[in-house]
Design an enzyme around this catalytic site. Structure first.
Site, PDB file in Angstrom:
ATOM      1  N   GLY A  44       0.768  -1.255   0.000  1.00 13.58           N
ATOM      2  CA  GLY A  44       0.000   0.000   0.000  1.00 13.58           C
ATOM      3  C   GLY A  44       0.787   1.286   0.000  1.00 13.58           C
ATOM      4  N   ASP A 100       0.921   3.220   4.664  1.00 16.47           N
ATOM      5  CA  ASP A 100      -0.212   3.842   3.973  1.00 16.47           C
ATOM      6  C   ASP A 100      -1.313   4.257   4.936  1.00 16.47           C
ATOM      7  OD1 ASP A 100      -0.871   1.211   4.630  1.00 16.47           O
ATOM      8  OD2 ASP A 100      -1.515   0.641   2.616  1.00 16.47           O
ATOM      9  N   ASP A 103      -5.089   1.398  10.990  1.00 19.41           N
ATOM     10  CA  ASP A 103      -6.479   1.161  11.407  1.00 19.41           C
ATOM     11  C   ASP A 103      -6.457   0.753  12.886  1.00 19.41           C
ATOM     12  OD1 ASP A 103      -9.093   0.404  11.732  1.00 19.41           O
ATOM     13  OD2 ASP A 103      -9.114  -1.115  10.178  1.00 19.41           O
ATOM     14  N   LYS A 131      -7.117   6.040  10.629  1.00 14.83           N
ATOM     15  CA  LYS A 131      -8.551   5.889  10.917  1.00 14.83           C
ATOM     16  C   LYS A 131      -8.859   6.571  12.237  1.00 14.83           C
ATOM     17  CE  LYS A 131     -10.059   2.828   7.701  1.00 14.83           C
ATOM     18  NZ  LYS A 131     -10.195   1.373   7.747  1.00 14.83           N
ATOM     19  N   PHE A 152     -13.949   1.731   4.904  1.00 20.12           N
ATOM     20  CA  PHE A 152     -12.903   1.128   4.087  1.00 20.12           C
ATOM     21  C   PHE A 152     -12.604   2.036   2.902  1.00 20.12           C
ATOM     22  CE2 PHE A 152     -10.882  -1.860   1.193  1.00 20.12           C
ATOM     23  CZ  PHE A 152      -9.991  -2.464   2.062  1.00 20.12           C
ATOM     24  N   VAL A 153     -11.343   2.427   2.787  1.00 15.48           N
ATOM     25  CA  VAL A 153     -10.970   3.354   1.715  1.00 15.48           C
ATOM     26  C   VAL A 153     -10.023   2.697   0.712  1.00 15.48           C
ATOM     27  CG1 VAL A 153     -11.365   5.483   3.027  1.00 15.48           C
ATOM     28  CG2 VAL A 153      -9.133   4.347   3.188  1.00 15.48           C
ATOM     29  N   ARG A 165      -5.551   0.530  -6.661  1.00 13.97           N
ATOM     30  CA  ARG A 165      -4.375   1.216  -6.114  1.00 13.97           C
ATOM     31  C   ARG A 165      -3.998   2.450  -6.927  1.00 13.97           C
ATOM     32  NH1 ARG A 165      -2.102  -2.138  -2.255  1.00 13.97           N
ATOM     33  NH2 ARG A 165      -2.308  -4.363  -2.612  1.00 13.97           N
TER      34      ARG A 165
HETATM   35  P1  5GP Z   1      -4.087  -2.368  11.096  1.00 17.46           P
HETATM   36  O1  5GP Z   1      -3.088  -3.439  11.384  1.00 17.46           O
HETATM   37  O2  5GP Z   1      -3.669  -0.991  11.587  1.00 17.46           O
HETATM   38  O3  5GP Z   1      -5.471  -2.729  11.557  1.00 17.46           O
HETATM   39  O4  5GP Z   1      -4.249  -2.301   9.549  1.00 17.46           O
HETATM   40  C1  5GP Z   1      -3.252  -1.798   8.788  1.00 17.46           C
HETATM   41  C2  5GP Z   1      -3.229  -2.365   7.372  1.00 17.46           C
HETATM   42  O5  5GP Z   1      -4.502  -2.795   6.930  1.00 17.46           O
HETATM   43  C3  5GP Z   1      -2.812  -1.256   6.462  1.00 17.46           C
HETATM   44  O6  5GP Z   1      -1.430  -1.287   6.259  1.00 17.46           O
HETATM   45  C4  5GP Z   1      -3.593  -1.549   5.199  1.00 17.46           C
HETATM   46  O7  5GP Z   1      -2.835  -2.400   4.388  1.00 17.46           O
HETATM   47  C5  5GP Z   1      -4.812  -2.270   5.676  1.00 17.46           C
HETATM   48  N1  5GP Z   1      -5.970  -1.365   5.828  1.00 17.46           N
HETATM   49  C6  5GP Z   1      -6.476  -0.856   6.960  1.00 17.46           C
HETATM   50  N2  5GP Z   1      -7.530  -0.077   6.720  1.00 17.46           N
HETATM   51  C7  5GP Z   1      -7.693  -0.077   5.383  1.00 17.46           C
HETATM   52  C8  5GP Z   1      -8.620   0.573   4.497  1.00 17.46           C
HETATM   53  O8  5GP Z   1      -9.536   1.326   4.862  1.00 17.46           O
HETATM   54  N3  5GP Z   1      -8.456   0.324   3.165  1.00 17.46           N
HETATM   55  C9  5GP Z   1      -7.478  -0.484   2.684  1.00 17.46           C
HETATM   56  N4  5GP Z   1      -7.422  -0.655   1.376  1.00 17.46           N
HETATM   57  N5  5GP Z   1      -6.585  -1.106   3.481  1.00 17.46           N
HETATM   58  C10 5GP Z   1      -6.697  -0.905   4.815  1.00 17.46           C
HETATM   59 MG    MG Z   2      -0.446  -1.782   4.710  1.00 15.67          MG
END
Ligand code: 5GP
Ligand code: MG
Length: 176
Positions: A44, A100, A103, A131, A152-153, A165
């Site tokens: 990402g 990128d 979350d 987020k 979700f973006v 992408r």
């Molecule tokens: P986390 O471990 O913080 O929950 O999630 C991080 C990873 O999940 C990010 O590096 C990304 O790859 C993916 N991710 C989290 N939220 C989103 C979203 O809204 N859209 C997309 N496309 N990927 C996300």
């Molecule tokens: Mg990622």
């Protein structure tokens, strides 16, 4: 069953590039004469990384790690897999992790502790999108592009099942 999806623009490409410029200014100011190693989290972050490094007015190096937590779902699996590691040693380096989106914080949390164990001299975190509603790990973000709602973006490097992408705007993807 057919899956219907709709898109809504959250940020335009010019709104995004304005914030990338601001982040680049902050990093340039903080790392003057220090040659940081920017570690991008694949896949990402590659679009953000490409824009960011061309705006940094300092010597720097770039590397990437590949991490997977979501698989092809839109909800975090809670498991982080390191698929591809760094191509050279980071011992003594001033590392900036470039991500990128954060979350739950699970992915960067894992990554930061691994990098700390590898003997980096310093570690900072640069995140393009955060987020707003965080449910998990508190991660200190040193450089932040923009906050996004708990949706979700896709676009600006972010995918859904490998697609979207290349969109230059950030879009909210609704599946129904
Ligand atoms: P986390 O471990 O913080 O929950 O999630 C991080 C990873 O999940 C990010 O590096 C990304 O790859 C993916 N991710 C989290 N939220 C989103 C979203 O809204 N859209 C997309 N496309 N990927 C996300
Ligand atoms: Mg990622």
């Amino acid at each position: 069953m057919k899956v219907h999806s709709s898109f809504e623009t959250l940020y335009t490409s010019s709104e995004i590039s304005e914030q990338v410029s601001r982040v680049a200014f902050e990093i340039t100011r903080d790392y003057e004469d220090r040659c940081p190693l920017l570690i991008g989290v694949l896949k990402g972050s590659f679009v953000f990384m490409a824009d960011l490094i061309r705006l940094l007015n300092i010597p720097l190096e770039v590397d990437f790690v590949k991490v997977e937590s979501y698989g092809s779902s839109t909800i975090s699996s809670g498991v982080v897999n390191f698929i591809q590691g760094l191509s050279s040693s980071i011992e003594g380096k001033e590392v900036i992790v470039v991500e990128d989106i954060v979350d739950t914080g699970l992915t960067v949390n894992h990554l930061l502790s691994s990098i700390r164990d590898m003997g980096a001299a310093s570690i900072r975190l640069c995140v393009m999108f955060e987020k707003q509603l965080k449910r998990g790990f508190l991660v200190p973000i040193d450089y932040l592009g923009m906050t996004v709602p708990d949706k979700f973006v896709v676009g600006y490097g972010l995918d859904y099942k490998g697609q979207y992408r290349g969109l230059s705007n950030l879009q909210i993807l609704e599946l129904h």
